[in-house]
Motif scaffolding. Sequence first.
Motif, PDB file in Angstrom:
ATOM      1  N   GLY A 192      35.493  44.123  13.042  1.00  0.00           N
ATOM      2  CA  GLY A 192      36.464  44.775  12.167  1.00  0.00           C
ATOM      3  C   GLY A 192      37.693  45.251  12.908  1.00  0.00           C
ATOM      4  N   GLN A 193      37.499  45.790  14.105  1.00  0.00           N
ATOM      5  CA  GLN A 193      38.590  46.204  14.975  1.00  0.00           C
ATOM      6  C   GLN A 193      38.445  45.470  16.310  1.00  0.00           C
ATOM      7  OE1 GLN A 193      41.179  48.087  14.295  1.00  0.00           O
ATOM      8  NE2 GLN A 193      40.533  48.559  12.211  1.00  0.00           N
ATOM      9  N   PRO A 194      39.555  45.197  16.995  1.00  0.00           N
ATOM     10  CA  PRO A 194      39.457  44.500  18.289  1.00  0.00           C
ATOM     11  C   PRO A 194      38.553  45.255  19.258  1.00  0.00           C
ATOM     12  CG  PRO A 194      41.741  44.615  17.554  1.00  0.00           C
ATOM     13  CD  PRO A 194      40.966  45.472  16.623  1.00  0.00           C
ATOM     14  N   ARG A 195      37.746  44.509  19.979  1.00  0.00           N
ATOM     15  CA  ARG A 195      36.810  45.089  20.937  1.00  0.00           C
ATOM     16  C   ARG A 195      36.811  44.256  22.217  1.00  0.00           C
ATOM     17  NH1 ARG A 195      30.398  46.428  19.691  1.00  0.00           N
ATOM     18  NH2 ARG A 195      29.878  47.281  21.739  1.00  0.00           N
ATOM     19  N   ILE A 196      36.762  44.920  23.347  1.00  0.00           N
ATOM     20  CA  ILE A 196      36.842  44.247  24.636  1.00  0.00           C
ATOM     21  C   ILE A 196      35.514  44.360  25.377  1.00  0.00           C
ATOM     22  CG2 ILE A 196      37.736  46.294  25.827  1.00  0.00           C
ATOM     23  CD1 ILE A 196      39.395  44.444  27.590  1.00  0.00           C
ATOM     24  N   PHE A 197      35.192  43.314  26.156  1.00  0.00           N
ATOM     25  CA  PHE A 197      33.986  43.301  26.990  1.00  0.00           C
ATOM     26  C   PHE A 197      34.406  42.963  28.410  1.00  0.00           C
ATOM     27  CE2 PHE A 197      32.567  42.259  22.721  1.00  0.00           C
ATOM     28  CZ  PHE A 197      31.483  43.105  22.549  1.00  0.00           C
ATOM     29  N   ARG A 198      34.273  43.908  29.299  1.00  0.00           N
ATOM     30  CA  ARG A 198      34.589  43.700  30.704  1.00  0.00           C
ATOM     31  C   ARG A 198      33.294  43.413  31.476  1.00  0.00           C
ATOM     32  NH1 ARG A 198      39.840  44.864  31.808  1.00  0.00           N
ATOM     33  NH2 ARG A 198      40.958  46.222  30.344  1.00  0.00           N
ATOM     34  N   PRO A 199      33.395  42.879  32.704  1.00  0.00           N
ATOM     35  CA  PRO A 199      32.189  42.560  33.493  1.00  0.00           C
ATOM     36  C   PRO A 199      31.316  43.796  33.719  1.00  0.00           C
ATOM     37  CG  PRO A 199      34.118  41.510  34.456  1.00  0.00           C
ATOM     38  CD  PRO A 199      34.632  42.404  33.376  1.00  0.00           C
ATOM     39  N   THR A 200      30.032  43.602  33.567  1.00  0.00           N
ATOM     40  CA  THR A 200      29.084  44.698  33.755  1.00  0.00           C
ATOM     41  C   THR A 200      28.683  44.867  35.209  1.00  0.00           C
ATOM     42  OG1 THR A 200      27.198  43.225  33.379  1.00  0.00           O
ATOM     43  CG2 THR A 200      28.155  44.323  31.449  1.00  0.00           C
ATOM     44  N   GLY A 201      28.912  43.843  36.027  1.00  0.00           N
ATOM     45  CA  GLY A 201      28.482  43.876  37.428  1.00  0.00           C
ATOM     46  C   GLY A 201      27.114  43.272  37.641  1.00  0.00           C
ATOM     47  N   ALA A 202      26.479  42.789  36.565  1.00  0.00           N
ATOM     48  CA  ALA A 202      25.151  42.197  36.690  1.00  0.00           C
ATOM     49  C   ALA A 202      25.194  40.898  37.489  1.00  0.00           C
ATOM     50  CB  ALA A 202      24.564  41.940  35.309  1.00  0.00           C
ATOM     51  N   ASN A 203      26.271  40.139  37.389  1.00  0.00           N
ATOM     52  CA  ASN A 203      26.445  38.897  38.145  1.00  0.00           C
ATOM     53  C   ASN A 203      27.940  38.570  38.210  1.00  0.00           C
ATOM     54  OD1 ASN A 203      27.122  37.454  35.645  1.00  0.00           O
ATOM     55  ND2 ASN A 203      24.921  37.599  35.202  1.00  0.00           N
ATOM     56  N   ARG A 204      28.247  37.426  38.813  1.00  0.00           N
ATOM     57  CA  ARG A 204      29.637  37.000  38.938  1.00  0.00           C
ATOM     58  C   ARG A 204      29.892  35.693  38.197  1.00  0.00           C
ATOM     59  NH1 ARG A 204      30.968  38.239  45.378  1.00  0.00           N
ATOM     60  NH2 ARG A 204      30.474  40.481  45.290  1.00  0.00           N
ATOM     61  N   TYR A 205      29.235  35.535  37.082  1.00  0.00           N
ATOM     62  CA  TYR A 205      29.382  34.312  36.299  1.00  0.00           C
ATOM     63  C   TYR A 205      30.579  34.473  35.333  1.00  0.00           C
ATOM     64  CZ  TYR A 205      24.541  33.676  37.885  1.00  0.00           C
ATOM     65  OH  TYR A 205      23.388  33.554  38.658  1.00  0.00           O
ATOM     66  N   TYR A 206      31.747  34.581  35.908  1.00  0.00           N
ATOM     67  CA  TYR A 206      32.909  34.877  35.076  1.00  0.00           C
ATOM     68  C   TYR A 206      33.382  33.672  34.272  1.00  0.00           C
ATOM     69  CZ  TYR A 206      33.060  38.751  38.403  1.00  0.00           C
ATOM     70  OH  TYR A 206      32.728  39.832  39.193  1.00  0.00           O
ATOM     71  N   LEU A 207      33.516  32.536  34.952  1.00  0.00           N
ATOM     72  CA  LEU A 207      34.161  31.378  34.317  1.00  0.00           C
ATOM     73  C   LEU A 207      33.618  30.097  34.918  1.00  0.00           C
ATOM     74  CD1 LEU A 207      36.534  29.890  32.781  1.00  0.00           C
ATOM     75  CD2 LEU A 207      37.953  30.446  34.763  1.00  0.00           C
ATOM     76  N   MET A 208      33.393  29.092  34.060  1.00  0.00           N
ATOM     77  CA  MET A 208      32.986  27.758  34.496  1.00  0.00           C
ATOM     78  C   MET A 208      33.894  26.748  33.809  1.00  0.00           C
ATOM     79  SD  MET A 208      29.283  25.833  34.267  1.00  0.00           S
ATOM     80  CE  MET A 208      28.469  27.109  35.230  1.00  0.00           C
ATOM     81  N   CYS A 209      34.506  25.864  34.598  1.00  0.00           N
ATOM     82  CA  CYS A 209      35.469  24.906  34.057  1.00  0.00           C
ATOM     83  C   CYS A 209      35.157  23.496  34.570  1.00  0.00           C
ATOM     84  CB  CYS A 209      36.887  25.310  34.468  1.00  0.00           C
ATOM     85  SG  CYS A 209      38.172  24.202  33.871  1.00  0.00           S
ATOM     86  N   THR A 210      34.918  22.613  33.622  1.00  0.00           N
ATOM     87  CA  THR A 210      34.748  21.194  33.941  1.00  0.00           C
ATOM     88  C   THR A 210      35.622  20.397  32.978  1.00  0.00           C
ATOM     89  OG1 THR A 210      32.920  20.757  32.420  1.00  0.00           O
ATOM     90  CG2 THR A 210      32.348  21.663  34.590  1.00  0.00           C
ATOM     91  N   ASN A 211      35.622  19.093  33.117  1.00  0.00           N
ATOM     92  CA  ASN A 211      36.377  18.254  32.180  1.00  0.00           C
ATOM     93  C   ASN A 211      35.672  18.130  30.834  1.00  0.00           C
ATOM     94  OD1 ASN A 211      38.582  17.621  33.894  1.00  0.00           O
ATOM     95  ND2 ASN A 211      37.334  16.067  34.962  1.00  0.00           N
ATOM     96  N   GLU A 212      34.433  18.556  30.762  1.00  0.00           N
ATOM     97  CA  GLU A 212      33.656  18.440  29.520  1.00  0.00           C
ATOM     98  C   GLU A 212      33.609  19.746  28.716  1.00  0.00           C
ATOM     99  OE1 GLU A 212      32.399  17.282  32.520  1.00  0.00           O
ATOM    100  OE2 GLU A 212      33.119  15.261  31.988  1.00  0.00           O
ATOM    101  N   PHE A 213      33.765  20.899  29.363  1.00  0.00           N
ATOM    102  CA  PHE A 213      33.701  22.176  28.637  1.00  0.00           C
ATOM    103  C   PHE A 213      34.363  23.284  29.449  1.00  0.00           C
ATOM    104  CE2 PHE A 213      29.839  22.028  31.158  1.00  0.00           C
ATOM    105  CZ  PHE A 213      29.778  23.301  31.705  1.00  0.00           C
ATOM    106  N   LEU A 214      34.673  24.378  28.763  1.00  0.00           N
ATOM    107  CA  LEU A 214      35.200  25.598  29.377  1.00  0.00           C
ATOM    108  C   LEU A 214      34.338  26.743  28.875  1.00  0.00           C
ATOM    109  CD1 LEU A 214      37.377  27.169  30.984  1.00  0.00           C
ATOM    110  CD2 LEU A 214      38.734  27.243  28.875  1.00  0.00           C
TER     111      LEU A 214
END
Length: 308
Positions: free
Chosen positions: A229-251
């Motif tokens: 209903g209202q904008p909500r943000i999710f920042r890293p929790t510190g549980a891991n460093r799986y921030y971003l994965m980029c390949t030619n098949e998916f993001l």
Amino acid sequence: MHALKDKVSQKLSNLFADSPSQSASPRFSLSDSPKARLKSSSGKTFSSYFSFGVLQSGNEKEDDSESLPPPLPIRTDSYESVENCKHGNGTMISNAEEDKESGKDGGALRVSAKVVESGNDYFEGVKQMAELTEESAFISANLCEFLHACLPNIVRGCKWILLYSTLKHGISLRTLLRRSAELPGPCLLVAGDKQGAVFGALLECPLTPTPKRKYQGTSQTFLFTTIYGQPRIFRPTGANRYYLMCTNEFLAFGGGGNFALCLDEDLLKATSGPSETFGNECLASSSEFELKNVELWGFAHASQYFSS
């Protein structure tokens, strides 16, 4: 004859003898009347209703208990000026909202009243929307203000440059990856499903696809959504460093259970689920959905934008 005359004279003498002298007669007052001393049904004397218009004698005392009741108060709240309706820092509020704040009618607001925001907030929202160099399919004034507050300080006040849009550049992940190199630095990915949810992520550009599944990105990466209903943000929790994965098949973004957000190579379908990386729930209307549009925004200072 003389006897009759004597009787009449005697009666006249007796009559004048019984009458009090004119000098001794008291001043006339309505209160001396027998009718004035009669009690009305309310218990008040007849003279009390005329006490405000009859001159009282010097021996009489004013009776406070029989004074007239005060006039009924006149309600003036309907004629209240605009100045009296101001609250706080210039916020305008109607009489109906004042009644709610003061507890009238049990706190119920009977009239729908529009609250006009203060001038500072209004012009701040207009200023932030003016930073977008092109029209967005998703970013409203409310969302723009929210995202502006979440951005890192290094890009605040910069122009928002539309690097990629499926409506403008076609539906292709490879095109998005190629155009992300045009403006290195923090970039904002904004997407939406056909049910109306808007979501996305802050990432570092240019995006570099890897041949194998390998996570990249920094702790500045965050996710956002409007599904609540209202904008909500999710920042890293510190549980891991799986921030971003980029390949030619998916993001994809996030990990540890599910991808928080994963876009396929055609940018037509996507998935979303809870992730340990960002501590988020599903960002879209469902876990699997069709994308309505995808945009990638970069940031540049005004001098860089106008010189290019």
